[in-house]
Scaffold this active site. Structure first.
Site, PDB file in Angstrom:
ATOM      1  N   LYS A  22       0.847  -1.205   0.000  1.00 12.18           N
ATOM      2  CA  LYS A  22       0.000   0.000   0.000  1.00 12.18           C
ATOM      3  C   LYS A  22       0.878   1.248   0.000  1.00 12.18           C
ATOM      4  O   LYS A  22       0.680   2.163  -0.796  1.00 12.18           O
ATOM      5  CB  LYS A  22      -0.888   0.016   1.231  1.00 12.18           C
ATOM      6  N   ASN A  23       1.886   1.291   0.868  1.00 14.63           N
ATOM      7  CA  ASN A  23       2.668   2.511   1.042  1.00 14.63           C
ATOM      8  C   ASN A  23       3.719   2.717  -0.036  1.00 14.63           C
ATOM      9  O   ASN A  23       4.437   3.719  -0.009  1.00 14.63           O
ATOM     10  CB  ASN A  23       3.275   2.551   2.445  1.00 14.63           C
ATOM     11  N   CYS A 117      -5.317  12.723  12.619  1.00 14.77           N
ATOM     12  CA  CYS A 117      -6.025  11.431  12.509  1.00 14.77           C
ATOM     13  C   CYS A 117      -5.885  10.739  13.862  1.00 14.77           C
ATOM     14  O   CYS A 117      -5.297  11.277  14.789  1.00 14.77           O
ATOM     15  CB  CYS A 117      -5.442  10.588  11.376  1.00 14.77           C
ATOM     16  N   ARG A 122      -0.141  14.557  12.923  1.00 13.22           N
ATOM     17  CA  ARG A 122       0.306  14.304  11.537  1.00 13.22           C
ATOM     18  C   ARG A 122       0.536  15.622  10.766  1.00 13.22           C
ATOM     19  O   ARG A 122      -0.081  15.879   9.734  1.00 13.22           O
ATOM     20  CB  ARG A 122      -0.712  13.437  10.791  1.00 13.22           C
ATOM     21  N   ASP A 306       4.356   0.611  12.103  1.00 14.98           N
ATOM     22  CA  ASP A 306       3.159  -0.020  11.528  1.00 14.98           C
ATOM     23  C   ASP A 306       2.989  -1.466  11.975  1.00 14.98           C
ATOM     24  O   ASP A 306       1.970  -2.084  11.672  1.00 14.98           O
ATOM     25  CB  ASP A 306       3.193   0.029   9.993  1.00 14.98           C
ATOM     26  N   ARG A 398      -8.843  -0.231   4.115  1.00 12.98           N
ATOM     27  CA  ARG A 398      -7.921   0.747   3.527  1.00 12.98           C
ATOM     28  C   ARG A 398      -6.575   0.115   3.230  1.00 12.98           C
ATOM     29  O   ARG A 398      -5.865   0.524   2.319  1.00 12.98           O
ATOM     30  CB  ARG A 398      -7.726   1.921   4.492  1.00 12.98           C
TER      31      ARG A 398
HETATM   32  C1  EPZ Z   1       4.000   6.985   6.400  1.00 19.03           C
HETATM   33  O1  EPZ Z   1       3.191   7.999   6.946  1.00 19.03           O
HETATM   34  C2  EPZ Z   1       3.088   5.788   6.223  1.00 19.03           C
HETATM   35  N1  EPZ Z   1       2.017   6.124   5.278  1.00 19.03           N
HETATM   36  C3  EPZ Z   1       2.509   5.392   7.579  1.00 19.03           C
HETATM   37  O2  EPZ Z   1       1.735   4.220   7.378  1.00 19.03           O
HETATM   38  C4  EPZ Z   1       3.664   5.058   8.531  1.00 19.03           C
HETATM   39  O3  EPZ Z   1       3.138   4.761   9.797  1.00 19.03           O
HETATM   40  C5  EPZ Z   1       4.623   6.259   8.623  1.00 19.03           C
HETATM   41  O4  EPZ Z   1       5.068   6.635   7.300  1.00 19.03           O
HETATM   42  C6  EPZ Z   1       5.854   5.955   9.464  1.00 19.03           C
HETATM   43  O5  EPZ Z   1       6.530   4.851   8.916  1.00 19.03           O
HETATM   44  C7  EPZ Z   1       2.301   6.135   3.959  1.00 19.03           C
HETATM   45  O6  EPZ Z   1       3.415   5.884   3.525  1.00 19.03           O
HETATM   46  C8  EPZ Z   1       1.155   6.450   3.041  1.00 19.03           C
HETATM   47  P1  EPZ Z   1       5.876  10.299   8.634  1.00 19.03           P
HETATM   48  P2  EPZ Z   1       3.754   9.515   7.026  1.00 19.03           P
HETATM   49  O7  EPZ Z   1       5.780  11.584   7.890  1.00 19.03           O
HETATM   50  O8  EPZ Z   1       4.687   9.767   5.914  1.00 19.03           O
HETATM   51  C9  EPZ Z   1       6.227  13.727  11.839  1.00 19.03           C
HETATM   52  C10 EPZ Z   1      -0.123   2.855   7.607  1.00 19.03           C
HETATM   53  O9  EPZ Z   1      -0.645   2.319   8.576  1.00 19.03           O
HETATM   54  N2  EPZ Z   1       6.093  14.687  10.735  1.00 19.03           N
HETATM   55  O10 EPZ Z   1       7.016   9.393   8.350  1.00 19.03           O
HETATM   56  O11 EPZ Z   1       2.580  10.423   7.179  1.00 19.03           O
HETATM   57  C11 EPZ Z   1       4.936  12.939  12.083  1.00 19.03           C
HETATM   58  O12 EPZ Z   1       4.062  13.669  12.920  1.00 19.03           O
HETATM   59  C12 EPZ Z   1       0.337   4.284   7.680  1.00 19.03           C
HETATM   60  O13 EPZ Z   1       0.088   2.284   6.499  1.00 19.03           O
HETATM   61  C13 EPZ Z   1       6.209  16.052  11.001  1.00 19.03           C
HETATM   62  O14 EPZ Z   1       6.397  16.464  12.145  1.00 19.03           O
HETATM   63  O15 EPZ Z   1       4.547   9.486   8.385  1.00 19.03           O
HETATM   64  C14 EPZ Z   1       5.441  11.690  12.753  1.00 19.03           C
HETATM   65  O16 EPZ Z   1       5.603  11.923  14.135  1.00 19.03           O
HETATM   66  C15 EPZ Z   1       0.015   4.891   9.031  1.00 19.03           C
HETATM   67  N3  EPZ Z   1       6.087  16.947   9.977  1.00 19.03           N
HETATM   68  C16 EPZ Z   1       6.823  11.478  12.114  1.00 19.03           C
HETATM   69  O17 EPZ Z   1       7.164  12.709  11.481  1.00 19.03           O
HETATM   70  C17 EPZ Z   1       5.879  16.536   8.688  1.00 19.03           C
HETATM   71  O18 EPZ Z   1       5.806  17.395   7.779  1.00 19.03           O
HETATM   72  C18 EPZ Z   1       6.853  10.389  11.056  1.00 19.03           C
HETATM   73  O19 EPZ Z   1       5.762  10.616  10.199  1.00 19.03           O
HETATM   74  C19 EPZ Z   1       5.775  15.143   8.431  1.00 19.03           C
HETATM   75  C20 EPZ Z   1       5.888  14.248   9.472  1.00 19.03           C
END
Ligand code: EPZ
Length: 422
Positions: A22-23, A117, A122, A306, A398
């Site tokens: 998915k990701n 969410c 996020r 995850d 999803r």
């Molecule tokens: C990706 O989400 C995945 N989704 C998530 O999978 C996964 O849990 C996550 O990466 C971590 O591995 C997809 O790839 C579509 P992050 P993402 O940006 O990119 C902070 C699932 O279940 N952050 O790596 O949204 C954020 O708050 C989903 O398949 C900022 O502060 O996660 C978090 O604490 C859930 N500012 C940390 O970084 C930003 O601009 C990591 O989030 C972006 C992120």
């Protein structure tokens, strides 16, 4: 309201065919907008998030066609609308991934600001800072991100936090920027590498994907391509945890064993006998109860967030006490109170869950809150005495293709019900 009903007590036995990730498929579908010709993407999982992404791209003017069940062709030549509206973004945060490609290829984008969410606030500030570093004019107005650029210019972008989709957005934007972009503190997830390989097959010039520093030499245009999406390591891990919890014997096929080292190490520590091949992983628990394991989540290659909910469920019925520390998201323990309804003994202290394994859980009605939490509740239902009914299963749909069919094929007693009440 659709629910999933599980009658526990059956060890999972047999083979499960793992779907495309998915990701990886979400950024790859969006990345096809960067090309000036159609791309064909195969091994696409049949998921709600894929359907949502296809709707989003279609609304922008791209032509999409499904070939056989797992291949999508995207023709971006009809693109004439550069917006991701709130009604789609609110159902799928990953819609933010259109930002980089739209600005890079079409010079403009309007993307609804994703709300928070269940698992956390996020924010997307790092996506916006990265685009600004590449010369885009970015404003947030009336709940929308408005971005514009005549032509992006390569730059050195230091990501303050490791962010998967943040890295992917900047990577996609940099492919058509003028000059060189260096992304420091980049995410190293296999899905980032898969996106980079897809973009390279379209003519992008990228080095270092999979490390914490990615270098991109911008090109003037990119062509279409044929690409097969990598297998889903989180789906694989989820079925392996189900096998460990039920004391079964399961072989995951069409997967990528090399992307699960941290997870396989923990499953071995829990007492699983694991063998791996080129594209398969086999686990045999020999009917034994798993041992508790301590988990700390962190960006790849460390233990994936995850998989945290699934291991919280495993520790709930394991022998011993397992300490689970979530360092990536601030509120990713929504599954705990639902597991407690089944009789789990879990204490939360800040970002840590202390899980005292119990010898048995008892089935009850519970509610899914987010994608991976819902999977952990289904896994708990596989071992709980009696019937467990999981509500709000749209969360599961999803990210897990045909979860009831795949679990039924492994011997689970599971079915989807459309109960009028609730
Ligand atoms: C990706 O989400 C995945 N989704 C998530 O999978 C996964 O849990 C996550 O990466 C971590 O591995 C997809 O790839 C579509 P992050 P993402 O940006 O990119 C902070 C699932 O279940 N952050 O790596 O949204 C954020 O708050 C989903 O398949 C900022 O502060 O996660 C978090 O604490 C859930 N500012 C940390 O970084 C930003 O601009 C990591 O989030 C972006 C992120």
């Amino acid at each position: 309201m659709t629910k999933i009903e599980i009658t526990g007590g059956v060890p999972l036995q047999g083979e499960v065919w793992i779907s495309g990730a998915k990701n990886a498929v979400l950024p790859i579908l969006v990345g096809s907008l960067l090309g000036d010709a159609p791309s064909r993407i195969s091994n696409v999982p049949h998921l709600q998030d894929v359907t949502t992404t296809m709707e989003l791209l279609g609304r922008m003017g791209a032509e999409l066609s499904m070939h056989d069940s797992m291949q999508i062709e995207i023709d971006p030549r009809g693109m004439n609308h550069y917006e991701a509206p709130y009604d789609l973004v609110k159902t799928m945060r990953a819609s933010i991934l259109v930002l980089g490609p739209l600005v890079a290829r079409y010079g403009r984008a309007r993307v609804s600001l994703p709300g928070g969410c269940a698992i956390g606030s996020r924010p997307v500030d790092l996506h916006l800072h990265g685009l600004q570093a590449l010369g885009a004019k970015v404003e947030v107005r009336n709940g929308n991100i408005e971005a514009r650029a005549d032509r992006l210019k390569g730059a050195r972008v230091i990501m303050e936090t490791v962010t998967v989709t943040g890295t992917e957005n900047i990577l996609m934007a940099a492919t058509l920027a003028q000059g060189t972009t260096i992304i420091e503190n980049a995410a190293q997830e296999p899905e980032v590498v898969d996106l980079a390989n897809f973009l390279i097959s379209m003519g992008a010039r990228i080095e270092g994907a999979g490390s914490n520093t990615i270098t991109v030499e911008g090109v003037d245009n990119m062509h279409g391509t044929d690409y097969s999406v990598l297998p889903d390591r989180i789906e694989t891990g989820t079925y392996l945890v189900g096998c460990a919890m039920t004391g079964g014997n399961v072989r995951c096929t069409h997967t990528s064993p090399g992307h699960l080292d941290a997870v396989l190490d923990k499953l071995s520590e829990a007492g699983a006998e694991i063998s791996i091949g080129e594209d398969w992983i086999e686990m045999d628990m020999r009917g034994r109860r798993p041992r508790s394991v301590d988990i700390t989540t962190a960006p790849y290659p460390a233990f994936p967030t995850d998989m945290q909910a699934q291991f919280t469920a495993l520790n709930s019925i394991a022998d011993g006490t397992g300490v689970i520390t979530e360092t990536v998201f601030e509120n990713r323990f929504m599954h705990v109170q639902e597991l407690q309804r089944l009789g789990a003994d879990i204490r939360l202290k800040g970002n840590t869950a202390i899980v005292q394994g119990v010898s048995r859980l008892t089935g009850a009605p519970i509610m899914a809150t987010d994608l991976r939490a819902s999977a952990s509740l289904v896994l708990a239902g596989l071992v709980a005495d009696g019937v467990t009914t999981v509500d709000r299963v749209y969360h599961i749909d999803r990210g897990y293709e045909n979860i009831e069919e795949k679990l039924s094929a492994l011997g689970a007693r599971i079915r989807r019900t459309d109960s009028a009440a609730g």
